[in-house]
Design an enzyme around this catalytic site. Structure first.
Site, PDB file in Angstrom:
ATOM      1  N   MET A  66      -7.309  -4.765   2.247  1.00 42.36           N
ATOM      2  CA  MET A  66      -7.675  -6.174   2.327  1.00 42.36           C
ATOM      3  C   MET A  66      -8.636  -6.424   3.493  1.00 42.36           C
ATOM      4  SD  MET A  66      -5.063  -9.392   2.927  1.00 42.36           S
ATOM      5  CE  MET A  66      -4.616  -8.855   4.585  1.00 42.36           C
ATOM      6  N   SER A  73      -3.700   0.741   2.516  1.00 43.90           N
ATOM      7  CA  SER A  73      -3.047  -0.559   2.422  1.00 43.90           C
ATOM      8  C   SER A  73      -2.994  -1.005   0.957  1.00 43.90           C
ATOM      9  CB  SER A  73      -3.758  -1.568   3.321  1.00 43.90           C
ATOM     10  OG  SER A  73      -2.975  -2.725   3.506  1.00 43.90           O
ATOM     11  N   GLN A  74      -3.477  -2.220   0.636  1.00 46.54           N
ATOM     12  CA  GLN A  74      -3.364  -2.680  -0.751  1.00 46.54           C
ATOM     13  C   GLN A  74      -4.150  -1.786  -1.719  1.00 46.54           C
ATOM     14  OE1 GLN A  74      -4.872  -6.739  -0.802  1.00 46.54           O
ATOM     15  NE2 GLN A  74      -6.970  -6.073  -1.196  1.00 46.54           N
ATOM     16  N   ASP A 134       4.484  -0.977  12.116  1.00 46.08           N
ATOM     17  CA  ASP A 134       3.653  -1.868  11.306  1.00 46.08           C
ATOM     18  C   ASP A 134       4.090  -3.323  11.463  1.00 46.08           C
ATOM     19  OD1 ASP A 134       2.074  -3.019   9.252  1.00 46.08           O
ATOM     20  OD2 ASP A 134       2.115  -1.123   8.161  1.00 46.08           O
ATOM     21  N   HIS A 145      -0.357  -0.946  11.586  1.00 49.23           N
ATOM     22  CA  HIS A 145      -0.891  -0.730  10.245  1.00 49.23           C
ATOM     23  C   HIS A 145      -2.246  -0.032  10.262  1.00 49.23           C
ATOM     24  CE1 HIS A 145      -0.820  -1.452   5.979  1.00 49.23           C
ATOM     25  NE2 HIS A 145      -1.979  -2.081   6.001  1.00 49.23           N
TER      26      HIS A 145
END
Length: 301
Positions: free
Chosen positions: A35, A109-110, A227, A283
């Site tokens: 993202m 991530s996403q 995270d 993260h």
């Protein structure tokens, strides 16, 4: 000086040729960013691409981009229909001649759960090893960096989001809504999530999804131990909140997803193809040496 007879010399020559070809033949790598990121920013995936290329000479690395430029790529990480985006990516990969014999995939991530959807929905070209860097495979139920706001504020804001997350218009326009997983509203999530509930076989069992995951050589799940972006961070290992509340965590092995083996993860685990790695830091915060030693040299060579 060491003298080699002609047979030993030939063997040495063939060994050198084999080693050279082995380096040359490292499978291609496909990257999907997270993202607010892009395929090619020099401080993020651009640097990762260069690091892989420097470690594995002659390797082909393809970084997924949606849109006509990096700005549109960033915008597509927030807005659009994720299922349509995944279909576009499947088409991109199928047309790339460098990938026709297979590739290794890394999602950030996403981008990790989106890359997994590609594996489940579009098995050609095939994926060998899939590495998930901080992916949210059971979705999220919290706001980025929400811990800084305090638990009460976080809980209140998360509950406010849920009232709009599963509206059809929101699901089809806002990317992050498609992996919003409300443990207090499991029924609504399963019935209205157009992405996460689908790829996790929550409402119906898609046998093709299970079969395609079984073709992987390995699935590597990386969790970042400090995270503050992903809530709960255990989602990076397919863990999540116990249904009906937002405090107690279920591990993958404790979940219905695993016990009923809706995705075939139990089979992957028993076959030794499912790996759980952890990295210190927040993260996607990792060092080059950690990435080289734990990812590139283990799963990409």
């Amino acid at each position: 000086m060491i003298a080699l007879d002609k047979h030993t010399s030939l063997l040495f020559f063939l060994l050198c040729v084999w080693k050279f070809n082995a380096i040359e033949s490292s499978p291609p790598v496909v990257l999907w960013h997270g993202m607010g990121d892009s395929c090619c920013f020099s401080f993020s995936l651009g640097a990762i691409k260069k690091l892989i290329e420097a470690t594995l000479p002659n390797i082909y690395v393809y970084s997924i981009r949606l849109g006509n430029n990096v700005i549109e790529d960033v915008e597509h990480s927030y807005f659009g229909n994720i299922n349509q985006q995944i279909s576009q990516v499947c088409e991109q990969l199928s047309k790339d001649k460098h990938l026709k014999d297979g590739y290794n995939a890394i999602g950030f991530s996403q981008g990790a759960q989106f890359m997994r959807a590609v594996i489940q929905r579009c098995p050609n070209p095939p994926v060998m090893n899939f590495i998930s860097m901080g992916g949210q495979h059971q979705g999220v139920f919290g706001l980025p960096n929400c811990g800084a706001l305090g638990n009460n504020t976080c809980s209140y804001m998360s509950r406010m989001i849920k009232y709009g997350a599963y509206l059809k218009l929101v699901q089809e326009k806002l990317i992050q809504a498609t992996y919003w997983h409300d443990p207090y509203q499991e029924k609504e999530y399963k019935e209205n999530s157009i992405f996460m509930a689908d790829i996790n076989n929550e409402l119906h069992i898609n046998q093709t999804y299970k079969d395609n995951l079984q073709k992987l050589h390995s699935m590597v799940l990386v969790k970042f131990t400090n995270d503050t972006i992903v809530w709960p961070r255990e989602s990076e290992w397919f863990g999540f909140y116990t249904p009906g509340q937002g405090t107690k965590i279920q591990t993958l092995e404790e979940s219905d997803l695993y016990r009923t083996d809706r995705l075939g993860l139990k089979i992957l685990h028993k076959l030794g193809k499912l790996y759980f790695l952890s990295s210190p830091g927040n993260h996607l915060q990792f060092t080059e040496s950690w990435f080289v030693n734990n990812i590139i040299k283990v799963y990409l060579m």
